[in-house]
Each structure stands twice: as C-alpha cells, then as structure tokens.
Design an enzyme around this catalytic site. Structure first.
Site, short mmCIF file in Angstrom:
data_model
loop_
_atom_site.label_atom_id
_atom_site.label_comp_id
_atom_site.label_asym_id
_atom_site.label_seq_id
_atom_site.Cartn_x
_atom_site.Cartn_y
_atom_site.Cartn_z
N THR A 28 -8.31 3.33 8.30
CA THR A 28 -9.46 2.76 8.43
C THR A 28 -9.74 2.18 9.78
O THR A 28 -8.80 1.45 10.34
CB THR A 28 -9.34 1.74 7.21
OG1 THR A 28 -9.05 2.04 6.23
CG2 THR A 28 -10.50 1.08 6.97
N ARG A 61 -7.34 12.67 0.80
CA ARG A 61 -6.19 13.15 1.43
C ARG A 61 -4.90 12.51 1.05
O ARG A 61 -3.96 13.37 1.40
CB ARG A 61 -6.53 12.92 3.07
CG ARG A 61 -6.49 11.31 3.37
CD ARG A 61 -6.50 11.34 4.89
NE ARG A 61 -7.98 11.44 5.23
CZ ARG A 61 -8.32 10.82 6.25
NH1 ARG A 61 -7.54 9.95 6.98
NH2 ARG A 61 -9.60 11.10 6.87
N HIS A 111 -5.60 3.43 -1.82
CA HIS A 111 -7.06 3.75 -1.13
C HIS A 111 -7.24 5.29 -1.66
O HIS A 111 -6.66 6.18 -1.16
CB HIS A 111 -7.06 3.77 0.40
CG HIS A 111 -8.42 3.90 1.10
ND1 HIS A 111 -8.44 3.84 2.34
CD2 HIS A 111 -9.71 4.32 0.49
CE1 HIS A 111 -9.83 4.14 2.57
NE2 HIS A 111 -10.48 4.33 1.59
N ASN A 150 0.87 -1.02 -0.20
CA ASN A 150 0.06 0.10 -0.05
C ASN A 150 0.96 1.10 -0.06
O ASN A 150 1.88 1.54 1.05
CB ASN A 150 -0.92 0.00 1.07
CG ASN A 150 -1.95 1.21 1.23
OD1 ASN A 150 -1.51 2.37 1.16
ND2 ASN A 150 -3.03 0.96 1.77
N HIS A 208 1.10 6.40 1.81
CA HIS A 208 1.90 6.95 2.57
C HIS A 208 2.99 7.84 1.78
O HIS A 208 3.49 8.86 2.17
CB HIS A 208 2.38 6.41 3.59
CG HIS A 208 1.34 5.85 4.68
ND1 HIS A 208 0.15 6.61 5.28
CD2 HIS A 208 0.98 4.52 5.08
CE1 HIS A 208 -0.44 5.95 6.05
NE2 HIS A 208 -0.05 4.87 5.96
N HIS A 210 -3.86 -4.55 7.71
CA HIS A 210 -3.98 -3.58 8.64
C HIS A 210 -3.05 -3.68 9.84
O HIS A 210 -3.38 -4.56 10.51
CB HIS A 210 -5.40 -3.03 8.93
CG HIS A 210 -5.49 -1.64 9.10
ND1 HIS A 210 -5.10 -1.31 10.53
CD2 HIS A 210 -5.91 -0.71 8.39
CE1 HIS A 210 -5.38 0.16 10.30
NE2 HIS A 210 -5.83 0.41 9.12
N GLU A 218 -8.48 0.20 -3.19
CA GLU A 218 -9.38 0.39 -2.01
C GLU A 218 -10.40 1.54 -2.05
O GLU A 218 -9.94 2.63 -2.50
CB GLU A 218 -8.54 0.64 -0.55
CG GLU A 218 -7.54 -0.73 -0.42
CD GLU A 218 -6.79 -0.43 0.82
OE1 GLU A 218 -7.09 0.66 1.58
OE2 GLU A 218 -6.04 -1.26 1.14
N GLU A 228 -11.01 -9.48 2.68
CA GLU A 228 -9.81 -9.10 3.59
C GLU A 228 -10.03 -8.95 4.86
O GLU A 228 -11.00 -8.05 5.36
CB GLU A 228 -9.18 -7.86 2.82
CG GLU A 228 -7.87 -7.72 3.60
CD GLU A 228 -7.17 -6.36 2.76
OE1 GLU A 228 -7.13 -6.33 1.43
OE2 GLU A 228 -6.43 -5.63 3.68
N ARG A 236 -9.44 7.96 -1.29
CA ARG A 236 -10.40 8.36 0.02
C ARG A 236 -11.48 9.38 -0.47
O ARG A 236 -10.94 10.16 -1.70
CB ARG A 236 -9.91 9.06 1.12
CG ARG A 236 -9.16 7.65 1.95
CD ARG A 236 -8.44 8.36 3.27
NE ARG A 236 -9.52 8.37 4.13
CZ ARG A 236 -9.74 7.57 5.18
NH1 ARG A 236 -9.09 6.55 5.46
NH2 ARG A 236 -10.72 7.70 5.93
#
Ligand code: PXP
Length: 240
Positions: A100, A48, A42, A6, A9, A190, A69, A150, A44
């Site tokens: 999340t 963000r 993801h 992922n 970041h 996660h 995602e 998941e 969003r």
C-alpha cells in the site's frame, strides 16, 4: 498500545509455491496464543496473498478479532457485510504497487466514503480509514461516522534515523492530536519495525499498531511466536 499482526506475508510465501505451506491459519492461531489484539489481513482485489477462504477461516476462529483491510469497492463492501469482521480498515489499492503506497484520498470521494461506511457501521463493524497525516483527510473521515483512522507511518519509517525523521514524526503526532480533538480514535501502521516503533509511545493515546512485514521477516530467524512476543513487548513499552 495494542498490537495487530498482519499475516499477509505468510500467504505470500505459501502462494509462491502454490501449495498449502506455510499455513495461514496456523499463523493466526500463533497470533492468538500470543494474545494479539487483532489479526489483520488485506484481501486485495487481485488476491495476490490472502484469499477469500483464508479470511473466512480466520473469521471462524473463536474469540478472534479480525481486522480486514480492503479497498473501497462494492465487492469488498459486500464481503465485509457478509463476513462481519470486527473491524475493517479501508485502504487505497493500485494493482501495480508492491504494498500500500500512501493513504486513501477520503476528501476527494467523500460522498462515496459516507455511503460505503454507513451499512458497515449498521452491522457494528468498526470502520477505520488508512490515511496520511493530513488534516484535510482527517476532517473528511470525521464526516463519515467512522470511529477510527489509521495513520500511515510509511514516511516516518522510511526516513527514520535521518535528518527528516523529526518532521515526519511531528506530522504524525500533530495529525493524531488533531484527529483525537475531533473525537476520532487513532491507530497507526506501515513500515514499523523493531527499531523505529518506540517513538509511537510519544504520541498520546494511540490505540493500536498494525505491523506485518518486520514481524514475519523476524519470524524466519526466531519463529513467529518469539517475533510477536518481542514486538508486543515493544508495544507494551516493556523494552526500549
Ligand atoms: N496497515 C495497513 C493499512 C497496511 O496496508 C499495511 C500493509 O499491508 C500495514 C498496516 C502493515 O504494514 P507493514 O507490513 O509494513 O508492517
């Protein structure tokens, strides 16, 4: 076990200055060099971190498996149907949350979940629901036609190394077996990191782990390629 990385970041850091560095597409290319199974992002509702243009650029990279995602909204469904990523993972989303929090309540919105999933499956997009290790939620996903769940490993990750670890781990393992008995394939993610990921090998037939924060954090010290290689080795069961 396969590893999906992922890279949200990387975008978080880029957006902190509003410029173009660090470049998300360079991160995606490094993931490819490391032969990861998926690149996960993801998108969003508030954009963000990852932006639409990032997702579009990753989708255009050749031979790249994009796992998108997204929340279960009409807007996201339209984006997925247009972009046709390899996979979508449907997640809950609250604007105020830092990341999340908890799995999606599929059972509580089963009609919408079925309606949401159908056109995605018709476009051959692999659909997965991000859920807590809860038999009610797993049974609900099995009604949608989605081939994957998941499992949310957040609780396990939080209590790892404490007396609560065993229960959290057994909840995950029991949920995975229950899902597999219903014919679902099981991913997890996660909060997984270099210390706690090893126990995922004790859950039979997990397909893929999606990991972001710990890899990007480690990349600050050792570089992204090295950080991914180390996590991939752990997923492959090559290092204890
Ligand atoms: N899987 C899902 C569905 C997520 O929402 C996230 C966080 O965006 C992850 C995996 C990765 O979590 P982490 O960044 O804690 O590794």
């Amino acid at each position: 076990m396969l590893l999906g990385v992922n890279i949200d970041h990387v975008a978080t850091l880029r957006n902190a200055r509003g410029g173009i560095e660090p470049d998300v597409i360079t991160a995606a290319r490094i993931c490819k060099v490391c032969n990861v199974a998926s690149i996960t992002t993801h998108l969003r509702e508030d954009r963000r971190h990852i932006k639409d243009s990032d997702v579009e650029a990753i989708r255009m990279l050749p031979r790249t498996r994009l796992n998108l995602e997204m929340a279960m909204t009409k807007e996201m469904q339209e984006i997925a149907l247009r972009l046709r990523p390899h996979a979508v993972c449907i997640v809950p989303e609250k604007r105020q949350e830092i990341t999340t929090e908890g799995g999606l309540d599929v059972a509580g919105q089963i009609d919408w979940a079925i309606e949401f999933t159908k056109p995605l499956l018709e476009k051959n997009i692999e659909v997965s629901f991000f859920i807590d290790p809860d038999v009610r939620q797993i049974a609900a996903v099995s009604k949608t036609g989605a081939p994957f769940i998941e499992l949310h490993t957040g609780t396990y990750s939080e209590v790892y190394g404490t007396p609560e670890e065993e229960k959290a781990f057994q909840d995950l393992k029991g949920a995975a077996l229950f899902a597999q008995n219903l014919g679902l394939k099981v991913n997890a993610g996660h909060g997984l990191n270099y210390q706690n990921v090893h126990r995922m090998h004790e859950i039979p037939n997990l397909v893929e782990l999606n990991i972001g924060h710990s890899i990007i954090s480690r990349a600050i010290f050792v570089g992204l390629e090295q950080a991914i290689k180390e996590m991939k080795a752990l997923c492959d069961g090559k290092i204890d």
